[in-house]
Enzyme design. Sequence first.
Site, short mmCIF file in Angstrom:
data_model
loop_
_atom_site.label_atom_id
_atom_site.label_comp_id
_atom_site.label_asym_id
_atom_site.label_seq_id
_atom_site.Cartn_x
_atom_site.Cartn_y
_atom_site.Cartn_z
N ARG A 131 -24.48 3.65 -2.36
CA ARG A 131 -23.57 4.79 -2.59
C ARG A 131 -23.11 5.46 -1.30
O ARG A 131 -22.75 6.64 -1.30
CB ARG A 131 -24.21 5.84 -3.50
CG ARG A 131 -24.50 5.31 -4.90
CD ARG A 131 -24.63 6.41 -5.92
NE ARG A 131 -25.07 5.83 -7.19
CZ ARG A 131 -26.34 5.75 -7.58
NH1 ARG A 131 -27.28 6.25 -6.81
NH2 ARG A 131 -26.64 5.20 -8.72
N LYS A 145 -8.73 4.48 4.58
CA LYS A 145 -8.43 3.61 3.45
C LYS A 145 -9.22 2.33 3.60
O LYS A 145 -9.08 1.62 4.60
CB LYS A 145 -6.93 3.27 3.42
CG LYS A 145 -6.09 4.31 2.73
CD LYS A 145 -4.73 3.70 2.40
CE LYS A 145 -3.82 4.72 1.78
NZ LYS A 145 -2.49 4.14 1.46
N GLU A 170 4.36 -0.89 12.98
CA GLU A 170 3.77 0.37 12.51
C GLU A 170 3.94 1.47 13.57
O GLU A 170 4.05 2.65 13.24
CB GLU A 170 2.27 0.18 12.19
CG GLU A 170 1.96 -0.87 11.14
CD GLU A 170 2.19 -0.41 9.70
OE1 GLU A 170 2.46 0.79 9.48
OE2 GLU A 170 2.10 -1.26 8.79
N LYS A 215 -0.81 9.47 13.04
CA LYS A 215 -1.43 9.13 11.77
C LYS A 215 -2.53 10.14 11.42
O LYS A 215 -2.64 10.58 10.26
CB LYS A 215 -2.02 7.72 11.80
CG LYS A 215 -2.73 7.38 10.49
CD LYS A 215 -2.74 5.94 10.12
CE LYS A 215 -3.33 5.75 8.72
NZ LYS A 215 -3.46 4.36 8.33
N GLU A 223 -4.02 10.96 -0.23
CA GLU A 223 -2.70 10.50 -0.62
C GLU A 223 -2.17 11.22 -1.84
O GLU A 223 -1.72 10.60 -2.81
CB GLU A 223 -2.73 8.98 -0.86
CG GLU A 223 -1.36 8.35 -0.69
CD GLU A 223 -1.42 6.83 -0.53
OE1 GLU A 223 -2.33 6.20 -1.08
OE2 GLU A 223 -0.55 6.30 0.17
N ARG A 254 1.03 12.05 2.54
CA ARG A 254 0.56 10.85 3.19
C ARG A 254 1.39 9.62 2.85
O ARG A 254 1.44 8.66 3.61
CB ARG A 254 -0.91 10.61 2.80
CG ARG A 254 -1.53 9.40 3.47
CD ARG A 254 -3.04 9.38 3.27
NE ARG A 254 -3.61 8.19 3.86
CZ ARG A 254 -4.90 8.06 4.16
NH1 ARG A 254 -5.72 9.06 3.93
NH2 ARG A 254 -5.37 6.96 4.68
N ASN A 272 3.99 5.10 4.21
CA ASN A 272 4.41 3.84 3.58
C ASN A 272 5.88 3.52 3.81
O ASN A 272 6.43 2.65 3.14
CB ASN A 272 4.11 3.88 2.08
CG ASN A 272 2.62 3.93 1.83
OD1 ASN A 272 1.86 3.19 2.42
ND2 ASN A 272 2.21 4.83 0.96
N HIS A 300 7.17 0.05 3.42
CA HIS A 300 6.13 -0.73 2.74
C HIS A 300 6.49 -1.13 1.31
O HIS A 300 5.97 -2.10 0.79
CB HIS A 300 4.80 0.04 2.73
CG HIS A 300 4.11 0.02 4.07
ND1 HIS A 300 4.66 0.57 5.20
CD2 HIS A 300 2.92 -0.51 4.46
CE1 HIS A 300 3.84 0.41 6.23
NE2 HIS A 300 2.77 -0.24 5.81
N HIS A 303 6.01 -4.81 1.00
CA HIS A 303 5.05 -5.44 0.09
C HIS A 303 5.74 -6.43 -0.84
O HIS A 303 5.20 -7.48 -1.17
CB HIS A 303 4.32 -4.38 -0.75
CG HIS A 303 3.23 -3.68 0.01
ND1 HIS A 303 2.81 -2.42 -0.29
CD2 HIS A 303 2.48 -4.09 1.07
CE1 HIS A 303 1.84 -2.06 0.55
NE2 HIS A 303 1.63 -3.06 1.38
N HIS A 345 2.03 -8.83 8.02
CA HIS A 345 2.28 -7.53 7.40
C HIS A 345 3.32 -6.71 8.18
O HIS A 345 4.28 -6.19 7.61
CB HIS A 345 0.96 -6.76 7.29
CG HIS A 345 1.12 -5.38 6.73
ND1 HIS A 345 1.49 -5.15 5.42
CD2 HIS A 345 0.96 -4.15 7.30
CE1 HIS A 345 1.56 -3.84 5.21
NE2 HIS A 345 1.23 -3.22 6.34
#
Lengths: 364, 364
Positions: free
Chosen positions: A120, A142, A184, A226, A236, A240, A244, A247, A251, A264
């Site tokens: 945990r 993330k 990026e 960032k 998010e 935030r 993206n 993206h 994606h 990417h």
Amino acid sequence: MRSLCVDLGQRSYPIHTGTGILADPSLFAPALSKGPVAVVTDSNVAPLYLETLQKTLKALDKPSLTIILPAGEESKSLDNIQEIAGRLLSAGYGRDCTLCALGGGVVGDITGFAAAVYQRGVAYIQVPTTLLAMVDSSVGGKTGVNHPLGKNMIGAFYQPQAVIADTDTLDSLPEREFRSGLAEVIKYGLINDQGFFSWLEDHMDAVLAREPDALTKVIRHSCKDKADIVARDELEGGLRAILNLGHTFGHAIEAATGYGQYLHGEAVAIGMVMAADLSRRLDLIRESEQDRIYALVKATGLPTLAPALPVADYLGFMRVDKKAEEGRVRFILLRGIGSAVITGDVPPAAVTQTLQAFMEHGHA
Amino acid sequence: MRSLCVDLGQRSYPIHTGTGILADPSLFAPALSKGPVAVVTDSNVAPLYLETLQKTLKALDKPSLTIILPAGEESKSLDNIQEIAGRLLSAGYGRDCTLCALGGGVVGDITGFAAAVYQRGVAYIQVPTTLLAMVDSSVGGKTGVNHPLGKNMIGAFYQPQAVIADTDTLDSLPEREFRSGLAEVIKYGLINDQGFFSWLEDHMDAVLAREPDALTKVIRHSCKDKADIVARDELEGGLRAILNLGHTFGHAIEAATGYGQYLHGEAVAIGMVMAADLSRRLDLIRESEQDRIYALVKATGLPTLAPALPVADYLGFMRVDKKAEEGRVRFILLRGIGSAVITGDVPPAAVTQTLQAFMEHGHA
């Protein structure tokens, strides 16, 4: 060596950037829990930097276990979480251990997630060795793995104790990966930092030559941008999402081409050019601004055209993106260089026109 | 119907207890996100209560998917997390979905963990149908799955949006499981609530007869005690560990017997009797207090003796417990009925004496 802080209250942590810092025990010491350490890395990175990191941990009298995953996106699986946990359990590691992610985005993502869920939650340190990981994935918490039905679909928001980015490790980075990471970097200028965008226009040659001062500036500035955005929206909730930019299109390009054809950052580069085009079609930015964006992406040696596929294919992949809400695609658009806006309200015809305009052999 | 609140700031949530509340849409409505719902349950519980819950969700116009896991501890696996995520992805569920855990501890733990990690976190509701789940596992946000090398070794602290405990569902609970759940109830009295312990001494007959008023009192009081402790220590930094009274011995008994021979609560019952004995050996409680504890556990029909195995076996399993720190076993002991203390400083000889004193055929 320079440091900055991601300000998240009790979960705040430092980002250290500089040359040779992988060998500096004093940066690692404050980030380690009381117990032993496990270094997670991959088969590409291990031969290059593992020994240095192990020496640093040894200087701190830290017993350390090494887990080497096969290099590549396929390692980002729940099976490998089970594998990592098994290795830690076999070694008797308790909640007071620290994981250390030595590598690029894949290693960082899976190690962070392993740390989030092992017993945990245990501590972890990001030691990124690619430009993309330094300026993006290692910052912000993330973490996650892929599901056979979708990338990054299983994960957690979980912050590291520290990010230690040794710019020397970029020396070994292949040119294509390096340029991909710069996508990026350009993104931060576009969404948040007009001055940085202008600086990039003026200094892209020095950056591409990997001049140490230029690199440090790029990494430091990107991390700061960032970190500021993450500090304002850790989970998010809204803001935030501007991270993206490019993206949603990106994606879709990665998914439509089955991943692997584009890196990417390359897909994000095309996506940013598309987002700029869509912003201009909606009268949010001027044509001259769109031209500057296109020119900088070009000057970085990044692609600007997507493969020619049916528009419906791209649209389909956009709809299953994690950020879609109630089946509605949200776009990050620009209302000027240095200022992003999030909207779910874009005329489908404009999206189609943008896709057609930036497809290979498809300039409408 | 009665409600209380687990006070965790932004992550606070209500616990509703009462008869027939599974059929009350107004309790579910405020806990649901905007998107669709997935009910996760098991093959034992589905035939009994799934239809009622589905009707309730239908009354709220919520499309809902059902995922039925095989009943039993084996379902608490990472493979089933992949399976649940796959079902959600196939159905196009996004971040705005809500998972609903209908069942006992196994269903609650895995559903909570699935919610914690699906797309980096979605909402979930606990609908416990066993006494153990109502008074313990559904409250406090501990979620997770088992690893082949250890129980609950992969998981997260992740709070539900609500706990909805319909006491009618206890009607179908087998006697042995019901009594097993009462072990955790006695625990709350021991660690935190002398008055509740005395009440249990006076009313155990009514509780064992499952008289509705007695049941409501037991569940409500247990949830309140647990909620108070969790609110003071969400991430088990210190205080929360007192909830593990009896669990260090208890987990060792479960592990040494290969799980399945003893129900969790039965092992905890033996563990509490042992913890009381150890506390008395260390002069933390009087013999008369130890006798009361032993008598209440007996009156509840719970076991008080562990199987005769080498002491070294038990000690070995205690050392790999998640709560061990730097290989040192921490014990939760009593310094009176209603007051627990956490210590890593227990003479090994005393632990051995306690184990020997409460082993079958082993009364030393």
